[in-house]
Design a protein around this motif. Sequence first.
Motif, PDB file in Angstrom:
ATOM      1  N   LEU A 227      -1.591   3.562  -2.410  1.00  0.00           N
ATOM      2  CA  LEU A 227      -2.573   2.832  -1.617  1.00  0.00           C
ATOM      3  C   LEU A 227      -2.916   1.475  -2.240  1.00  0.00           C
ATOM      4  CD1 LEU A 227      -4.416   3.000   0.892  1.00  0.00           C
ATOM      5  CD2 LEU A 227      -6.163   4.054  -0.578  1.00  0.00           C
ATOM      6  N   ILE A 228      -2.757   1.370  -3.549  1.00  0.00           N
ATOM      7  CA  ILE A 228      -3.164   0.132  -4.237  1.00  0.00           C
ATOM      8  C   ILE A 228      -2.213  -1.033  -3.922  1.00  0.00           C
ATOM      9  CG2 ILE A 228      -3.725  -0.901  -6.459  1.00  0.00           C
ATOM     10  CD1 ILE A 228      -5.572   1.435  -5.252  1.00  0.00           C
ATOM     11  N   PRO A 229      -0.901  -0.936  -4.168  1.00  0.00           N
ATOM     12  CA  PRO A 229      -0.024  -2.054  -3.803  1.00  0.00           C
ATOM     13  C   PRO A 229       0.075  -2.259  -2.293  1.00  0.00           C
ATOM     14  CG  PRO A 229       1.288  -0.202  -4.582  1.00  0.00           C
ATOM     15  CD  PRO A 229      -0.143   0.128  -4.875  1.00  0.00           C
ATOM     16  N   ALA A 230      -0.305  -1.238  -1.525  1.00  0.00           N
ATOM     17  CA  ALA A 230      -0.314  -1.387  -0.073  1.00  0.00           C
ATOM     18  C   ALA A 230      -1.589  -2.061   0.421  1.00  0.00           C
ATOM     19  CB  ALA A 230      -0.169  -0.021   0.596  1.00  0.00           C
ATOM     20  N   THR A 231      -2.558  -2.244  -0.488  1.00  0.00           N
ATOM     21  CA  THR A 231      -3.850  -2.818  -0.118  1.00  0.00           C
ATOM     22  C   THR A 231      -4.038  -4.233  -0.623  1.00  0.00           C
ATOM     23  OG1 THR A 231      -4.909  -0.624  -0.124  1.00  0.00           O
ATOM     24  CG2 THR A 231      -6.352  -2.532  -0.334  1.00  0.00           C
ATOM     25  N   PHE A 232      -3.739  -4.462  -1.910  1.00  0.00           N
ATOM     26  CA  PHE A 232      -4.107  -5.715  -2.576  1.00  0.00           C
ATOM     27  C   PHE A 232      -2.894  -6.610  -2.820  1.00  0.00           C
ATOM     28  CE2 PHE A 232      -7.146  -2.435  -4.080  1.00  0.00           C
ATOM     29  CZ  PHE A 232      -8.286  -2.952  -3.468  1.00  0.00           C
ATOM     30  N   ASP A 233      -3.170  -7.882  -3.108  1.00  0.00           N
ATOM     31  CA  ASP A 233      -2.081  -8.796  -3.424  1.00  0.00           C
ATOM     32  C   ASP A 233      -1.564  -8.527  -4.835  1.00  0.00           C
ATOM     33  OD1 ASP A 233      -3.722 -10.183  -5.326  1.00  0.00           O
ATOM     34  OD2 ASP A 233      -4.503 -11.488  -3.749  1.00  0.00           O
ATOM     35  N   ALA A 234      -0.443  -9.152  -5.172  1.00  0.00           N
ATOM     36  CA  ALA A 234       0.254  -8.846  -6.430  1.00  0.00           C
ATOM     37  C   ALA A 234      -0.624  -9.114  -7.651  1.00  0.00           C
ATOM     38  CB  ALA A 234       1.546  -9.656  -6.518  1.00  0.00           C
ATOM     39  N   GLU A 235      -1.409 -10.174  -7.614  1.00  0.00           N
ATOM     40  CA  GLU A 235      -2.242 -10.531  -8.759  1.00  0.00           C
ATOM     41  C   GLU A 235      -3.331  -9.484  -8.996  1.00  0.00           C
ATOM     42  OE1 GLU A 235      -5.149 -14.182 -10.258  1.00  0.00           O
ATOM     43  OE2 GLU A 235      -3.713 -14.510  -8.634  1.00  0.00           O
ATOM     44  N   LYS A 236      -3.967  -9.042  -7.925  1.00  0.00           N
ATOM     45  CA  LYS A 236      -5.004  -8.026  -8.060  1.00  0.00           C
ATOM     46  C   LYS A 236      -4.421  -6.693  -8.507  1.00  0.00           C
ATOM     47  CE  LYS A 236      -8.454  -9.927  -4.889  1.00  0.00           C
ATOM     48  NZ  LYS A 236      -9.264  -9.692  -3.668  1.00  0.00           N
ATOM     49  N   VAL A 237      -3.222  -6.380  -8.038  1.00  0.00           N
ATOM     50  CA  VAL A 237      -2.572  -5.135  -8.454  1.00  0.00           C
ATOM     51  C   VAL A 237      -2.305  -5.155  -9.954  1.00  0.00           C
ATOM     52  CG1 VAL A 237      -0.451  -3.774  -8.277  1.00  0.00           C
ATOM     53  CG2 VAL A 237      -1.553  -4.636  -6.205  1.00  0.00           C
ATOM     54  N   ALA A 238      -1.904  -6.316 -10.476  1.00  0.00           N
ATOM     55  CA  ALA A 238      -1.597  -6.434 -11.904  1.00  0.00           C
ATOM     56  C   ALA A 238      -2.823  -6.189 -12.767  1.00  0.00           C
ATOM     57  CB  ALA A 238      -1.011  -7.816 -12.196  1.00  0.00           C
ATOM     58  N   GLU A 239      -4.013  -6.467 -12.242  1.00  0.00           N
ATOM     59  CA  GLU A 239      -5.253  -6.311 -12.996  1.00  0.00           C
ATOM     60  C   GLU A 239      -6.039  -5.072 -12.584  1.00  0.00           C
ATOM     61  OE1 GLU A 239      -7.337  -9.886 -12.181  1.00  0.00           O
ATOM     62  OE2 GLU A 239      -6.041 -11.150 -13.430  1.00  0.00           O
ATOM     63  N   PHE A 240      -5.500  -4.299 -11.694  1.00  0.00           N
ATOM     64  CA  PHE A 240      -6.221  -3.182 -11.109  1.00  0.00           C
ATOM     65  C   PHE A 240      -6.719  -2.208 -12.177  1.00  0.00           C
ATOM     66  CE2 PHE A 240      -6.100   1.110  -9.132  1.00  0.00           C
ATOM     67  CZ  PHE A 240      -7.111   0.934  -8.214  1.00  0.00           C
ATOM     68  N   GLY A 241      -8.016  -1.942 -12.167  1.00  0.00           N
ATOM     69  CA  GLY A 241      -8.623  -0.987 -13.086  1.00  0.00           C
ATOM     70  C   GLY A 241      -9.032  -1.550 -14.426  1.00  0.00           C
ATOM     71  N   SER A 242      -8.682  -2.784 -14.721  1.00  0.00           N
ATOM     72  CA  SER A 242      -8.959  -3.349 -16.040  1.00  0.00           C
ATOM     73  C   SER A 242     -10.439  -3.640 -16.265  1.00  0.00           C
ATOM     74  CB  SER A 242      -8.142  -4.627 -16.250  1.00  0.00           C
ATOM     75  OG  SER A 242      -8.484  -5.606 -15.288  1.00  0.00           O
ATOM     76  N   ASP A 243     -11.248  -3.598 -15.204  1.00  0.00           N
ATOM     77  CA  ASP A 243     -12.677  -3.868 -15.342  1.00  0.00           C
ATOM     78  C   ASP A 243     -13.491  -2.599 -15.607  1.00  0.00           C
ATOM     79  OD1 ASP A 243     -12.168  -2.814 -12.846  1.00  0.00           O
ATOM     80  OD2 ASP A 243     -13.572  -4.114 -11.782  1.00  0.00           O
ATOM     81  N   THR A 244     -12.845  -1.455 -15.776  1.00  0.00           N
ATOM     82  CA  THR A 244     -13.565  -0.227 -16.124  1.00  0.00           C
ATOM     83  C   THR A 244     -13.826  -0.201 -17.627  1.00  0.00           C
ATOM     84  OG1 THR A 244     -11.566   1.076 -16.563  1.00  0.00           O
ATOM     85  CG2 THR A 244     -12.378   0.994 -14.273  1.00  0.00           C
ATOM     86  N   PRO A 245     -14.778   0.605 -18.103  1.00  0.00           N
ATOM     87  CA  PRO A 245     -14.987   0.725 -19.545  1.00  0.00           C
ATOM     88  C   PRO A 245     -13.734   1.122 -20.317  1.00  0.00           C
ATOM     89  CG  PRO A 245     -16.877   1.613 -18.402  1.00  0.00           C
ATOM     90  CD  PRO A 245     -15.847   1.287 -17.346  1.00  0.00           C
ATOM     91  N   LEU A 246     -12.862   1.933 -19.702  1.00  0.00           N
ATOM     92  CA  LEU A 246     -11.614   2.312 -20.363  1.00  0.00           C
ATOM     93  C   LEU A 246     -10.521   1.267 -20.187  1.00  0.00           C
ATOM     94  CD1 LEU A 246     -11.395   6.173 -19.746  1.00  0.00           C
ATOM     95  CD2 LEU A 246     -12.182   4.943 -21.781  1.00  0.00           C
ATOM     96  N   GLN A 247     -10.805   0.230 -19.421  1.00  0.00           N
ATOM     97  CA  GLN A 247      -9.954  -0.958 -19.282  1.00  0.00           C
ATOM     98  C   GLN A 247      -8.572  -0.671 -18.696  1.00  0.00           C
ATOM     99  OE1 GLN A 247      -9.961  -2.931 -23.112  1.00  0.00           O
ATOM    100  NE2 GLN A 247     -12.116  -3.484 -22.949  1.00  0.00           N
ATOM    101  N   ARG A 248      -8.488   0.310 -17.829  1.00  0.00           N
ATOM    102  CA  ARG A 248      -7.217   0.610 -17.172  1.00  0.00           C
ATOM    103  C   ARG A 248      -7.477   1.457 -15.941  1.00  0.00           C
ATOM    104  NH1 ARG A 248      -5.609   5.881 -17.780  1.00  0.00           N
ATOM    105  NH2 ARG A 248      -6.563   7.100 -19.454  1.00  0.00           N
ATOM    106  N   ALA A 249      -6.512   1.483 -15.076  1.00  0.00           N
ATOM    107  CA  ALA A 249      -6.562   2.409 -13.947  1.00  0.00           C
ATOM    108  C   ALA A 249      -6.213   3.815 -14.419  1.00  0.00           C
ATOM    109  CB  ALA A 249      -5.580   1.968 -12.860  1.00  0.00           C
ATOM    110  N   GLY A 250      -6.751   4.793 -13.733  1.00  0.00           N
ATOM    111  CA  GLY A 250      -6.416   6.173 -14.041  1.00  0.00           C
ATOM    112  C   GLY A 250      -5.136   6.605 -13.345  1.00  0.00           C
TER     113      GLY A 250
END
Length: 285
Positions: A227-250
């Motif tokens: 759902l993520i690459p089907a939703t967001f542009d390439a730049e947002k996908v590259a950073e997806f989840g990095s704003d969480t305390p664990l700094q990554r997508a699950g």
Amino acid sequence: MKSSPKKIRPAQKQEQQPGVEDKMQPKPDAIPEDRQRKLENKVAIITGGDSGIGKAVALLFAKEGANIVLSYLNEDVDAKKTMELIKQYGGEVLVIRGDISDEAHCKDIVAQTIKKFKRLDIVVNNAAVQFPQESLEKISAKQLHKTFETNIYPHFYLTKAALKHLKQGASIICTTSVTAYRGSHHLIDYASTKGAIVAFVRSLSASLAEKGIRVNGVAPGPIWTPLIPATFDAEKVAEFGSDTPLQRAGEPSEVAPSYLFLASEDSSYMTGQVLHPNGGEIINS
């Protein structure tokens, strides 16, 4: 007048805290149950089971002894690969293609399940879509209907069809989202459906408690799914989840154990609750 509380244990009193367990009648049950596989011979319907969180849940359930009904829209290649993996774990699997926004299709999913397996124990309402927009004005009526028809209506359709087959001890699990609790400025309609799912869980759990059917939810944060690459542009996908305390997508495999817990007897004293595998974000639940 309110009815008196049920007396489910003999009246007793101890004079000193924290108390002595050995004097209690009956004694509290603290012994772990001896279960080799937590879902042995159970039957679970999982919507959106071809990939992502649904796939991970299906595989973990199969590993724990469940037979799987895998509902998906049109992702045939993903569904076939997931089916093959389920079989490797020894589980039987029924794959059903179609659109769950159609109530008739949801009824058919349940009918096919009962025809093949003669029982139903677990319903996982999981499938969803999302369409980012930068403002409310850009959310068309068509998009609004699509989001609600996919994300929340099937919870009603599928669960309603399943209820007459669910017995005491059955479990209903709904996928909501961290956005239900903190909102999302660019996913207003999506977050609204996820908030509705929380209300659905809390309301239905109260409705079904006397029947011994538990209703709970899982509110994932950013999880790496198709759902993520089907939703967001390439730049947002590259950073997806990095704003969480664990700094990554699950990963989906990190979310699936929450569903296993809620589906199994490990959570026998939980209903109307939501678990939050979200990378460490503190939310007001």
